[in-house]
Scaffold this motif. Structure first.
Motif, PDB file in Angstrom:
ATOM      1  N   PRO A  50       0.817  -1.224   0.000  1.00 38.87           N
ATOM      2  CA  PRO A  50       0.000   0.000   0.000  1.00 38.87           C
ATOM      3  C   PRO A  50       0.849   1.272   0.000  1.00 38.87           C
ATOM      4  CG  PRO A  50      -0.885  -1.603   1.545  1.00 38.87           C
ATOM      5  CD  PRO A  50       0.444  -2.133   1.105  1.00 38.87           C
ATOM      6  N   ALA A  51       1.933   1.271   0.779  1.00 39.49           N
ATOM      7  CA  ALA A  51       2.805   2.450   0.831  1.00 39.49           C
ATOM      8  C   ALA A  51       3.527   2.656  -0.489  1.00 39.49           C
ATOM      9  CB  ALA A  51       3.814   2.305   1.963  1.00 39.49           C
ATOM     10  N   GLN A  52       3.922   1.568  -1.147  1.00 39.40           N
ATOM     11  CA  GLN A  52       4.597   1.693  -2.434  1.00 39.40           C
ATOM     12  C   GLN A  52       3.642   2.175  -3.521  1.00 39.40           C
ATOM     13  OE1 GLN A  52       6.529  -2.037  -3.277  1.00 39.40           O
ATOM     14  NE2 GLN A  52       8.116  -1.712  -1.719  1.00 39.40           N
ATOM     15  N   LYS A  53       2.409   1.695  -3.487  1.00 39.59           N
ATOM     16  CA  LYS A  53       1.424   2.202  -4.452  1.00 39.59           C
ATOM     17  C   LYS A  53       1.209   3.700  -4.257  1.00 39.59           C
ATOM     18  CE  LYS A  53      -1.177  -2.068  -5.295  1.00 39.59           C
ATOM     19  NZ  LYS A  53      -2.464  -2.791  -5.134  1.00 39.59           N
ATOM     20  N   ALA A  54       1.144   4.149  -3.011  1.00 35.89           N
ATOM     21  CA  ALA A  54       0.996   5.582  -2.735  1.00 35.89           C
ATOM     22  C   ALA A  54       2.210   6.359  -3.211  1.00 35.89           C
ATOM     23  CB  ALA A  54       0.777   5.796  -1.242  1.00 35.89           C
ATOM     24  N   GLN A  55       3.392   5.775  -3.052  1.00 34.56           N
ATOM     25  CA  GLN A  55       4.615   6.427  -3.507  1.00 34.56           C
ATOM     26  C   GLN A  55       4.607   6.596  -5.029  1.00 34.56           C
ATOM     27  OE1 GLN A  55       8.154   4.272  -2.414  1.00 34.56           O
ATOM     28  NE2 GLN A  55       9.551   5.896  -3.029  1.00 34.56           N
ATOM     29  N   LEU A  56       4.150   5.581  -5.737  1.00 34.54           N
ATOM     30  CA  LEU A  56       4.054   5.670  -7.192  1.00 34.54           C
ATOM     31  C   LEU A  56       3.064   6.746  -7.611  1.00 34.54           C
ATOM     32  CD1 LEU A  56       4.754   4.432 -10.010  1.00 34.54           C
ATOM     33  CD2 LEU A  56       2.806   2.892  -9.668  1.00 34.54           C
ATOM     34  N   ILE A  57       1.909   6.755  -6.985  1.00 36.40           N
ATOM     35  CA  ILE A  57       0.880   7.754  -7.317  1.00 36.40           C
ATOM     36  C   ILE A  57       1.406   9.162  -7.057  1.00 36.40           C
ATOM     37  CG2 ILE A  57      -1.399   8.617  -6.651  1.00 36.40           C
ATOM     38  CD1 ILE A  57      -2.146   5.649  -6.086  1.00 36.40           C
ATOM     39  N   ASP A  58       2.095   9.352  -5.950  1.00 42.17           N
ATOM     40  CA  ASP A  58       2.671  10.673  -5.640  1.00 42.17           C
ATOM     41  C   ASP A  58       3.690  11.092  -6.699  1.00 42.17           C
ATOM     42  OD1 ASP A  58       1.167  10.741  -3.340  1.00 42.17           O
ATOM     43  OD2 ASP A  58       2.819  10.189  -1.999  1.00 42.17           O
ATOM     44  N   ALA A  59       4.483  10.134  -7.156  1.00 36.87           N
ATOM     45  CA  ALA A  59       5.535  10.446  -8.127  1.00 36.87           C
ATOM     46  C   ALA A  59       4.967  10.899  -9.467  1.00 36.87           C
ATOM     47  CB  ALA A  59       6.430   9.231  -8.328  1.00 36.87           C
ATOM     48  N   TYR A  60       3.742  10.473  -9.799  1.00 35.64           N
ATOM     49  CA  TYR A  60       3.151  10.803 -11.093  1.00 35.64           C
ATOM     50  C   TYR A  60       2.091  11.904 -10.989  1.00 35.64           C
ATOM     51  CZ  TYR A  60       5.632   7.163 -13.580  1.00 35.64           C
ATOM     52  OH  TYR A  60       6.629   6.409 -14.164  1.00 35.64           O
ATOM     53  N   ALA A  61       2.044  12.590  -9.867  1.00 38.70           N
ATOM     54  CA  ALA A  61       1.083  13.692  -9.715  1.00 38.70           C
ATOM     55  C   ALA A  61       1.345  14.759 -10.773  1.00 38.70           C
ATOM     56  CB  ALA A  61       1.210  14.296  -8.319  1.00 38.70           C
ATOM     57  N   GLY A  62       0.286  15.187 -11.460  1.00 40.49           N
ATOM     58  CA  GLY A  62       0.403  16.217 -12.479  1.00 40.49           C
ATOM     59  C   GLY A  62       0.831  15.713 -13.840  1.00 40.49           C
ATOM     60  N   SER A  63       1.034  14.413 -13.987  1.00 40.56           N
ATOM     61  CA  SER A  63       1.443  13.866 -15.270  1.00 40.56           C
ATOM     62  C   SER A  63       0.275  13.915 -16.265  1.00 40.56           C
ATOM     63  CB  SER A  63       1.922  12.424 -15.088  1.00 40.56           C
ATOM     64  OG  SER A  63       2.499  11.925 -16.279  1.00 40.56           O
ATOM     65  N   ARG A  64       0.614  13.844 -17.543  1.00 46.93           N
ATOM     66  CA  ARG A  64      -0.394  13.990 -18.600  1.00 46.93           C
ATOM     67  C   ARG A  64      -0.619  12.650 -19.298  1.00 46.93           C
ATOM     68  NH1 ARG A  64       1.521  19.212 -21.869  1.00 46.93           N
ATOM     69  NH2 ARG A  64      -0.590  19.033 -22.741  1.00 46.93           N
ATOM     70  N   TRP A  65      -1.168  12.712 -20.520  1.00 49.10           N
ATOM     71  CA  TRP A  65      -1.544  11.541 -21.311  1.00 49.10           C
ATOM     72  C   TRP A  65      -2.570  10.734 -20.522  1.00 49.10           C
ATOM     73  CZ3 TRP A  65       0.548   6.155 -21.295  1.00 49.10           C
ATOM     74  CH2 TRP A  65       0.113   5.430 -22.430  1.00 49.10           C
ATOM     75  N   ARG A  66      -2.461   9.412 -20.456  1.00 47.04           N
ATOM     76  CA  ARG A  66      -3.424   8.565 -19.741  1.00 47.04           C
ATOM     77  C   ARG A  66      -2.990   8.306 -18.293  1.00 47.04           C
ATOM     78  NH1 ARG A  66      -4.479   3.101 -22.827  1.00 47.04           N
ATOM     79  NH2 ARG A  66      -5.814   2.859 -20.989  1.00 47.04           N
ATOM     80  N   VAL A  67      -1.941   8.964 -17.860  1.00 44.59           N
ATOM     81  CA  VAL A  67      -1.372   8.647 -16.555  1.00 44.59           C
ATOM     82  C   VAL A  67      -2.371   8.850 -15.405  1.00 44.59           C
ATOM     83  CG1 VAL A  67       0.450   9.222 -14.918  1.00 44.59           C
ATOM     84  CG2 VAL A  67       0.977   9.022 -17.360  1.00 44.59           C
TER      85      VAL A  67
END
Length: 317
Positions: A223-240
């Motif tokens: 769960p913490a790693q999934k949150a870390q991934l989501i945080d890292a891609y905040a503001g990304s474009r395309w289908r992200v």
């Protein structure tokens, strides 16, 4: 040759390959694996060249590996609007034979499932070397003594930490993380890049594959790693944004740092390392072959030396 008892930590590619050869050469083999069973899933891995083919042939599994071959298609490079702007050839990340990691592990485990002892759901907690062997304690099983202990437990090897010292001494984080996730995203091979982060869909690595820059260590727990991934891609474009919304529900998920293991020695007394624990080359396309060949060489030297670990380990290094 007297009975030599060998404990292998890790039921991955290196550990299972080594178990096969050691049993074939007459050693008594126990494999301990912290997972509850053989772990499936994972990205496609590859073999290339006559050395890899030669070892697979001698193991008797070349045909089975070839039957499990998966094609690596070209990937479309797209911009934030989804328009194709280039192509990444499938051959760039492929070998002569490409196989899903989980399928390869299943093939390797089949070789020794009924001839070697397996301790699933357990792990080594301490190692105490004596003149005559290695006293081992486990998280669950009763303590036992082995003649040799092998760390085949990956880039974050617990055997390496117990015998050689802390991970920080040997593992260099290269500034990136990768994540593999099973998402329902369609079958098209497509890749989108922004500075410091990439998202790829439908390729041989996994249904969804991500690489992003970060100096932070991978957090503990899925769960913490999934949150870390989501945080890292905040503001990304395309289908992200759409992909990140699905990450919490991903049925299979794995994330780790892209790191390199650098060691001057693979041996400490009666303890020896093989595969990613010793010479990990994460995402470089060589880790699987190195594990396979390293296990073949280590077992061969132990057989050649009739179990004399000092002679065998020196030749192995």
């Amino acid at each position: 040759m007297p009975t030599i008892r060998i404990l292998i930590s890790g039921a991955g590619i290196a550990g299972l390959s080594l178990a096969h050869w050691l049993h074939r050469y007459g050693f008594e083999v126990t494999v301990v694996e912290k997972a509850d069973g053989i772990r499936g899933g994972g990205q496609a891995v590859d073999f290339k060249g006559p050395v890899h083919r030669g070892v697979l042939t001698r193991m008797g599994i070349l045909d089975a590996v070839r039957r499990a071959h998966v094609d690596t298609a070209d990937a479309a490079l797209v911009n934030s609007a989804g328009r194709r702007i280039g192509t990444l050839p499938g051959a760039f990340a492929a070998g002569e034979i490409n196989i899903r990691r989980g399928e390869l592990v299943r093939i390797l485990h089949h070789l020794t499932a009924h001839t070697c002892e397996y301790l699933f759901g357990d792990e080594i907690t301490s190692l105490n070397q004596t003149r005559d062997g290695v006293d081992v304690t486990f998280a669950r099983a009763a303590p036992r003594t082995f003649d040799i202990v092998v760390g085949a437990d990956g880039i974050h090897s617990s055997v390496r930490a117990l015998a050689f010292g802390p991970e920080s001494t040997y593992v260099q984080h290269l500034g990136y993380h990768y994540a593999l996730a099973t998402l329902d995203v369609g079958d098209d091979d497509v890749m989108y890049n922004e500075p410091a982060r990439m998202a790829a869909l439908g390729g041989s690595k996994a249904p969804a594959f991500f690489v992003f820059a970060s100096d932070e260590s991978a957090r503990d727990g899925e769960p913490a790693q999934k949150a870390q991934l989501i945080d890292a891609y905040a503001g990304s474009r395309w289908r992200v944004p759409e992909l990140m919304a699905e990450i919490p529900n991903a049925t299979e998920f794995h994330m780790d740092t892209i790191s390199r293991v650098s060691m001057n020695r693979y041996v400490h007394g009666r303890v020896v390392l093989v595969g990613d624990s010793a010479y990990g080359n994460a995402l470089g396309g060589y880790g699987t072959g190195l594990a396979l060949v390293g296990a073949y060489v280590l077992a061969g030297e132990l057989y050649r030396a009739r179990g004399d670990h000092e002679t065998a380990f020196s030749r192995y290094e």
